[in-house]
Design an enzyme around this catalytic site. Sequence first.
Site, short mmCIF file in Angstrom:
data_model
loop_
_atom_site.label_atom_id
_atom_site.label_comp_id
_atom_site.label_asym_id
_atom_site.label_seq_id
_atom_site.Cartn_x
_atom_site.Cartn_y
_atom_site.Cartn_z
N ASP A 32 11.21 44.88 -4.80
CA ASP A 32 11.67 45.19 -6.15
C ASP A 32 12.61 46.39 -6.08
O ASP A 32 12.33 47.38 -5.41
CB ASP A 32 10.45 45.51 -7.03
CG ASP A 32 10.77 45.52 -8.50
OD1 ASP A 32 11.76 46.16 -8.90
OD2 ASP A 32 10.02 44.91 -9.26
N ASN A 88 3.19 38.75 -15.79
CA ASN A 88 3.31 38.96 -17.23
C ASN A 88 3.94 37.73 -17.91
O ASN A 88 4.86 37.13 -17.37
CB ASN A 88 4.20 40.18 -17.52
CG ASN A 88 3.68 41.43 -16.87
OD1 ASN A 88 2.49 41.70 -16.89
ND2 ASN A 88 4.56 42.22 -16.29
N GLN A 95 6.70 41.10 -20.12
CA GLN A 95 7.69 40.31 -19.40
C GLN A 95 9.09 40.69 -19.88
O GLN A 95 9.36 40.70 -21.08
CB GLN A 95 7.45 38.81 -19.62
CG GLN A 95 8.37 37.93 -18.79
CD GLN A 95 8.08 36.43 -18.96
OE1 GLN A 95 7.36 36.02 -19.86
NE2 GLN A 95 8.68 35.63 -18.10
N HIS A 101 7.55 35.12 -12.28
CA HIS A 101 7.49 35.90 -11.05
C HIS A 101 6.16 36.65 -10.99
O HIS A 101 5.51 36.85 -12.01
CB HIS A 101 8.66 36.89 -10.93
CG HIS A 101 8.80 37.84 -12.07
ND1 HIS A 101 9.26 37.47 -13.32
CD2 HIS A 101 8.54 39.17 -12.15
CE1 HIS A 101 9.29 38.52 -14.11
NE2 HIS A 101 8.84 39.57 -13.44
N HIS A 103 4.39 40.15 -9.46
CA HIS A 103 4.55 41.48 -8.87
C HIS A 103 3.41 41.70 -7.88
O HIS A 103 2.24 41.49 -8.21
CB HIS A 103 4.44 42.56 -9.94
CG HIS A 103 5.55 42.56 -10.93
ND1 HIS A 103 6.67 43.35 -10.80
CD2 HIS A 103 5.71 41.86 -12.09
CE1 HIS A 103 7.47 43.14 -11.82
NE2 HIS A 103 6.92 42.25 -12.63
#
Length: 136
Positions: A32, A88, A95, A101, A103
């Site tokens: 990230d 999320n 989100q 996706h 995390h």
Amino acid sequence: MKDQNCIFCKIANGDIPSATLYEDDDFRVILDLGPAAKGHALILPKEHFADLYELPDEIAAKALVLAKKIASKLTEILKCDGFNVVQNNGVCAGQTVFHFHIHLIPRYENDHVGLGWTPGKLTEEDKAEILVGFSE
């Protein structure tokens, strides 16, 4: 299906460079760019699904197996003390990019990453409403 306007579609499919940790036919895992902690990674499907609700069961199952694999490898490399696996759905849930996706956030003692909440209380009314819904 891919969304030509989706930044995560472009990253997952290699149109935008990324620090790729892992790639297969279905997913790309990247570091990230705005990490919550050292080693924060994202699991991105190559196909576009806005959120968990759109995700096919087969891809959902593969995503969780992949999360375990990548979290284990990151734990080995980083010697972190724990891990958060966060996903999320919807604006109110945090989100911000509407491409499913996951995390993967390594956790370290006293890292001050704020992912907690204040526990509430399960009321009899809430419990009854939810249980009835599941019995229908």
